[in-house]
Enzyme design. Structure first.
Site, short mmCIF file in Angstrom:
data_model
loop_
_atom_site.label_atom_id
_atom_site.label_comp_id
_atom_site.label_asym_id
_atom_site.label_seq_id
_atom_site.Cartn_x
_atom_site.Cartn_y
_atom_site.Cartn_z
N GLY A 46 2.02 -2.91 -2.65
CA GLY A 46 1.52 -3.34 -1.35
C GLY A 46 1.59 -4.86 -1.30
CD GLN A 51 -0.55 -10.42 -1.70
OE1 GLN A 51 -0.37 -9.38 -1.11
NE2 GLN A 51 -0.57 -10.49 -3.02
CB CYS A 92 -3.80 -9.13 -6.87
SG CYS A 92 -3.35 -9.99 -5.34
CG LEU A 93 2.56 -8.54 -6.57
CD1 LEU A 93 3.58 -8.31 -5.45
CD2 LEU A 93 3.23 -8.45 -7.93
CG HIS A 134 -5.63 -5.02 -3.14
ND1 HIS A 134 -6.07 -5.26 -4.43
CD2 HIS A 134 -4.76 -6.02 -2.84
CE1 HIS A 134 -5.47 -6.36 -4.88
NE2 HIS A 134 -4.67 -6.85 -3.94
CD GLU A 135 -1.81 -5.22 -0.39
OE1 GLU A 135 -1.84 -6.43 -0.11
OE2 GLU A 135 -1.57 -4.81 -1.54
CG HIS A 138 -4.46 -9.82 0.00
ND1 HIS A 138 -4.67 -10.94 -0.78
CD2 HIS A 138 -3.97 -8.88 -0.85
CE1 HIS A 138 -4.33 -10.68 -2.03
NE2 HIS A 138 -3.91 -9.43 -2.10
#
Ligand code: NI
Length: 162
Positions: A46, A51, A92-93, A134-135, A138
């Site tokens: 995701g 990001q 997380c990236l 999670h997204e 963000h």
């Protein structure tokens, strides 16, 4: 399609509340394509627009799990219903090499717009529900490290992965 740079923790864009997409333009569609390439290239499941440095309410999801390259975009996603609670490990990236336990709703219903601007409603559970939550965090400037569960018996495991 281009692979974009992923912003990492410490970058203010990750702490900014993203704005609603008012109109889906070619630029929005290009952003979505690039977010999909970026997610897949980085083996993510995701990705949220902040990001890649864009403060707009757009997320992409890898459908069918890690082995699939199908990419679905949700524009202005909103959780309208949630049920249950489950704790599981997340990463997380934007926060390389860090993982930790986070409690999330087990089942959710999300309303959003798709790429064509159509209203859609998705019911998700388990992993997909976790990724969507999670997204969406963000988009609100929230990172999973803000929500870590640090119960004493898990503390050792958590510190090992930091
Ligand atoms: Ni993330």
């Amino acid at each position: 399609m281009a692979v974009l740079n992923i912003r990492e923790i410490g970058d203010p864009v990750l702490r900014t509340r993203a704005k609603d997409v008012v109109k889906i333009t070619d630029k929005t569609l290009r952003l979505i394509d690039n977010m999909c390439s970026t997610m897949i290239e980085n083996e993510g499941i995701g990705l949220a627009a902040p990001q890649v440095g864009v403060s707009q309410r757009v997320i992409v999801l890898r459908e069918g799990g890690e082995d699939e390259n199908n990419c679905r975009a949700l524009i202005n996603p909103k959780i309208v219903e949630q049920k249950g609670k489950k704790t599981a490990e997340e990463g997380c990236l934007s926060i390389p090499d860090r993982r930790g336990l986070v409690a999330r709703a087990k089942k959710i219903t999300v309303k959003a717009l798709n790429k064509k601007g159509e209203k859609i409603s998705i019911q998700a559970e388990e992993m997909l529900a976790r990724v969507i939550q999670h997204e969406i965090d963000h988009l609100n400037g929230v990172l999973f490290v803000d929500k870590l569960i640090e119960m004493e018996d898990q503390f050792d495991n958590l510190t090992k992965t930091r």
